[in-house]
Scaffold this motif. Sequence first.
Motif, PDB file in Angstrom:
ATOM      1  N   GLY A 170       0.852  -1.192   0.000  1.00 13.67           N
ATOM      2  CA  GLY A 170       0.000   0.000   0.000  1.00 13.67           C
ATOM      3  C   GLY A 170       0.880   1.232   0.000  1.00 13.67           C
ATOM      4  O   GLY A 170       2.109   1.132   0.043  1.00 13.67           O
ATOM      5  N   THR A 171       0.253   2.410  -0.055  1.00 15.95           N
ATOM      6  CA  THR A 171       1.059   3.620   0.030  1.00 15.95           C
ATOM      7  C   THR A 171       0.313   4.706   0.834  1.00 15.95           C
ATOM      8  O   THR A 171      -0.710   4.419   1.461  1.00 15.95           O
ATOM      9  N   VAL A 172       0.872   5.910   0.797  1.00 17.30           N
ATOM     10  CA  VAL A 172       0.378   7.006   1.628  1.00 17.30           C
ATOM     11  C   VAL A 172      -0.013   8.182   0.734  1.00 17.30           C
ATOM     12  O   VAL A 172       0.664   8.476  -0.248  1.00 17.30           O
ATOM     13  N   ILE A 173      -1.104   8.836   1.099  1.00 16.05           N
ATOM     14  CA  ILE A 173      -1.525  10.039   0.368  1.00 16.05           C
ATOM     15  C   ILE A 173      -1.633  11.192   1.372  1.00 16.05           C
ATOM     16  O   ILE A 173      -2.174  11.032   2.462  1.00 16.05           O
ATOM     17  N   GLN A 174      -1.095  12.354   0.960  1.00 15.61           N
ATOM     18  CA  GLN A 174      -1.011  13.515   1.876  1.00 15.61           C
ATOM     19  C   GLN A 174      -2.071  14.561   1.524  1.00 15.61           C
ATOM     20  O   GLN A 174      -2.097  15.056   0.386  1.00 15.61           O
ATOM     21  N   SER A 175      -2.868  14.959   2.508  1.00 14.09           N
ATOM     22  CA  SER A 175      -3.977  15.880   2.207  1.00 14.09           C
ATOM     23  C   SER A 175      -3.519  17.316   1.972  1.00 14.09           C
ATOM     24  O   SER A 175      -4.288  18.137   1.505  1.00 14.09           O
ATOM     25  N   TYR A 176      -2.262  17.652   2.292  1.00 12.52           N
ATOM     26  CA  TYR A 176      -1.841  19.045   2.039  1.00 12.52           C
ATOM     27  C   TYR A 176      -1.586  19.338   0.561  1.00 12.52           C
ATOM     28  O   TYR A 176      -1.479  20.499   0.168  1.00 12.52           O
ATOM     29  N   LEU A 177      -1.510  18.318  -0.275  1.00 10.50           N
ATOM     30  CA  LEU A 177      -1.240  18.549  -1.700  1.00 10.50           C
ATOM     31  C   LEU A 177      -2.534  18.805  -2.482  1.00 10.50           C
ATOM     32  O   LEU A 177      -3.536  18.128  -2.268  1.00 10.50           O
ATOM     33  N   TYR A 178      -2.486  19.754  -3.414  1.00 11.82           N
ATOM     34  CA  TYR A 178      -3.663  20.040  -4.240  1.00 11.82           C
ATOM     35  C   TYR A 178      -4.041  18.831  -5.101  1.00 11.82           C
ATOM     36  O   TYR A 178      -5.190  18.629  -5.425  1.00 11.82           O
ATOM     37  N   ARG A 179      -3.052  18.025  -5.488  1.00  9.17           N
ATOM     38  CA  ARG A 179      -3.279  16.947  -6.438  1.00  9.17           C
ATOM     39  C   ARG A 179      -4.002  15.745  -5.832  1.00  9.17           C
ATOM     40  O   ARG A 179      -4.443  14.839  -6.569  1.00  9.17           O
ATOM     41  N   THR A 180      -4.101  15.744  -4.501  1.00  9.36           N
ATOM     42  CA  THR A 180      -4.502  14.539  -3.776  1.00  9.36           C
ATOM     43  C   THR A 180      -5.860  13.931  -4.146  1.00  9.36           C
ATOM     44  O   THR A 180      -5.991  12.724  -4.277  1.00  9.36           O
ATOM     45  N   GLU A 181      -6.856  14.819  -4.314  1.00  8.26           N
ATOM     46  CA  GLU A 181      -8.195  14.304  -4.615  1.00  8.26           C
ATOM     47  C   GLU A 181      -8.166  13.488  -5.906  1.00  8.26           C
ATOM     48  O   GLU A 181      -8.745  12.404  -5.994  1.00  8.26           O
ATOM     49  N   LYS A 182      -7.408  13.991  -6.897  1.00  7.37           N
ATOM     50  CA  LYS A 182      -7.315  13.299  -8.182  1.00  7.37           C
ATOM     51  C   LYS A 182      -6.552  11.970  -8.007  1.00  7.37           C
ATOM     52  O   LYS A 182      -6.887  10.960  -8.628  1.00  7.37           O
ATOM     53  N   TYR A 205      -7.145   0.337  -8.431  1.00  6.98           N
ATOM     54  CA  TYR A 205      -6.287  -0.692  -7.803  1.00  6.98           C
ATOM     55  C   TYR A 205      -6.862  -1.168  -6.464  1.00  6.98           C
ATOM     56  O   TYR A 205      -6.269  -1.996  -5.792  1.00  6.98           O
ATOM     57  N   HIS A 206      -8.003  -0.587  -6.049  1.00  9.71           N
ATOM     58  CA  HIS A 206      -8.582  -0.857  -4.716  1.00  9.71           C
ATOM     59  C   HIS A 206      -7.493  -0.875  -3.656  1.00  9.71           C
ATOM     60  O   HIS A 206      -7.317  -1.859  -2.930  1.00  9.71           O
ATOM     61  N   PRO A 207      -6.757   0.220  -3.563  1.00 13.86           N
ATOM     62  CA  PRO A 207      -5.572   0.195  -2.706  1.00 13.86           C
ATOM     63  C   PRO A 207      -5.890   0.357  -1.220  1.00 13.86           C
ATOM     64  O   PRO A 207      -6.877   0.996  -0.854  1.00 13.86           O
ATOM     65  N   ASN A 208      -5.035  -0.249  -0.419  1.00 12.72           N
ATOM     66  CA  ASN A 208      -5.028  -0.012   1.019  1.00 12.72           C
ATOM     67  C   ASN A 208      -4.153   1.232   1.207  1.00 12.72           C
ATOM     68  O   ASN A 208      -2.944   1.191   0.983  1.00 12.72           O
ATOM     69  N   LEU A 209      -4.780   2.360   1.572  1.00 12.42           N
ATOM     70  CA  LEU A 209      -4.020   3.615   1.660  1.00 12.42           C
ATOM     71  C   LEU A 209      -3.997   4.154   3.079  1.00 12.42           C
ATOM     72  O   LEU A 209      -5.006   4.106   3.784  1.00 12.42           O
ATOM     73  N   ARG A 210      -2.850   4.710   3.448  1.00  9.93           N
ATOM     74  CA  ARG A 210      -2.745   5.481   4.690  1.00  9.93           C
ATOM     75  C   ARG A 210      -2.945   6.951   4.314  1.00  9.93           C
ATOM     76  O   ARG A 210      -2.254   7.461   3.417  1.00  9.93           O
ATOM     77  N   LEU A 211      -3.903   7.600   4.953  1.00  9.51           N
ATOM     78  CA  LEU A 211      -4.178   9.007   4.642  1.00  9.51           C
ATOM     79  C   LEU A 211      -3.647   9.888   5.768  1.00  9.51           C
ATOM     80  O   LEU A 211      -3.962   9.670   6.938  1.00  9.51           O
ATOM     81  N   VAL A 212      -2.814  10.867   5.390  1.00 10.86           N
ATOM     82  CA  VAL A 212      -2.156  11.740   6.379  1.00 10.86           C
ATOM     83  C   VAL A 212      -2.282  13.204   5.931  1.00 10.86           C
ATOM     84  O   VAL A 212      -2.673  13.481   4.801  1.00 10.86           O
ATOM     85  N   LYS A 213      -1.892  14.120   6.821  1.00  4.90           N
ATOM     86  CA  LYS A 213      -1.893  15.536   6.443  1.00  4.90           C
ATOM     87  C   LYS A 213      -0.657  15.882   5.607  1.00  4.90           C
ATOM     88  O   LYS A 213      -0.732  16.659   4.675  1.00  4.90           O
ATOM     89  N   GLY A 214       0.502  15.298   5.952  1.00  5.46           N
ATOM     90  CA  GLY A 214       1.746  15.592   5.219  1.00  5.46           C
ATOM     91  C   GLY A 214       2.746  16.276   6.121  1.00  5.46           C
ATOM     92  O   GLY A 214       2.383  17.173   6.890  1.00  5.46           O
TER      93      GLY A 214
END
Length: 305
Positions: free
Chosen positions: A157-169, A177-186
């Motif tokens: 799995g990987t991590v997505i950071q909510s401080y980035l503008y690109r994140t929603e996309k 990929y039905h990924p297992n994601l860790r969601l963080v602020k960054g």
Amino acid sequence: MEQVMKNFFLFLSKNKPMTKLAKKYGLRFGAGRFVAGETINLAVDVIKELNNKGLFVTIDYLGEFVDNEIEANEMADQSIEAIKAIGRENLDSQLSLKMTSMGLDISDQVVMRNMRRILKAAKDNGVFVTIDMEDYSRCQKTIDIFTELRKEFDNVGTVIQSYLYRTEKDIEDLNEYHPNLRLVKGAYKESPEVAFPDKKDVDDNLKKIIKMHLLNGNYTAVASHDDAIIEYTKQLVKEHNIPNDQFEFQMLYGIRTERQLELSNEGYKMRVYVPYGTDWYGYFMRRLAERPANVAFVLKGMVKK
Ligand code: FDA
């Protein structure tokens, strides 16, 4: 003032001579509050203690921004050692790691070769691996590595950071990929050209992506110490009847330890990110940047030496 301190610690976190010095002189200045120790044996003891309290773990052999192949291969060897220890000791632990420690800045070949051997060993030992997200300049590359590996392995799995503008996309694009994601602020210093400068926007965006990812039916790790985010998640899963086995909370070792236990006792899956190893400096500086009040611990640590 807080912003100045934050920028100062984020600047220090990338300082190579300081990183070298820190490795040489060992865990100091109160860093032991956030780092389990310098060896896998010390990390194993910490994991056992956490597991006994009902907490799940992900361990991270500390290291980043490696610039030669020999060192990248050694970092991968250490991660495989950790995976074998998890299997041997029957620990409830996953593994986390950074692509710059596996050779991201050297070549695609090096990083992919190291990741394939790690994921193979992880698969053999029933261990899930999360690719941490680093600074913006490496974000696309990290996502590309993840999607490539996800086609071959289901334990990544990987991590997505909510401080980035690109994140929603990114959340939308990764859904296939039905990924297992860790969601963080960054945790890195980013320019307002790529990241929300205001905390309120970062917080709102984290809520937004937690909702998107959960309602897409994907496994979601909500990694935050922020009570507002935790309460939001609790309400959301209740409203939408999302089962407890589709998400988990994650926090860092040494931060809000009581809250970790409370959430676990309330019946939520709680995973603690446990870093270990000699390369503790950059990680420690980012923790100080998140909460300059922690500098008090540094000062106490200095006085004790
Ligand atoms: P926020 O910073 O708003 O803090 C909320 C409250 O939590 C604070 O008021 C304070 O009480 C407490 N708190 C937060 N940080 C603290 C600290 N250092 N010391 C003491 N108390 C603190 N980032 C990234 O860019 N890439 C990654 O791969 C990861 N991986 C990751 C894994 C896990 C398990 C966690 C918990 C976090 C990360 N992060 C990360 C870090 C993340 O991006 C973020 O910087 C921190 O979690 C701090 O943000 P919060 O959401 O906790 O909220």
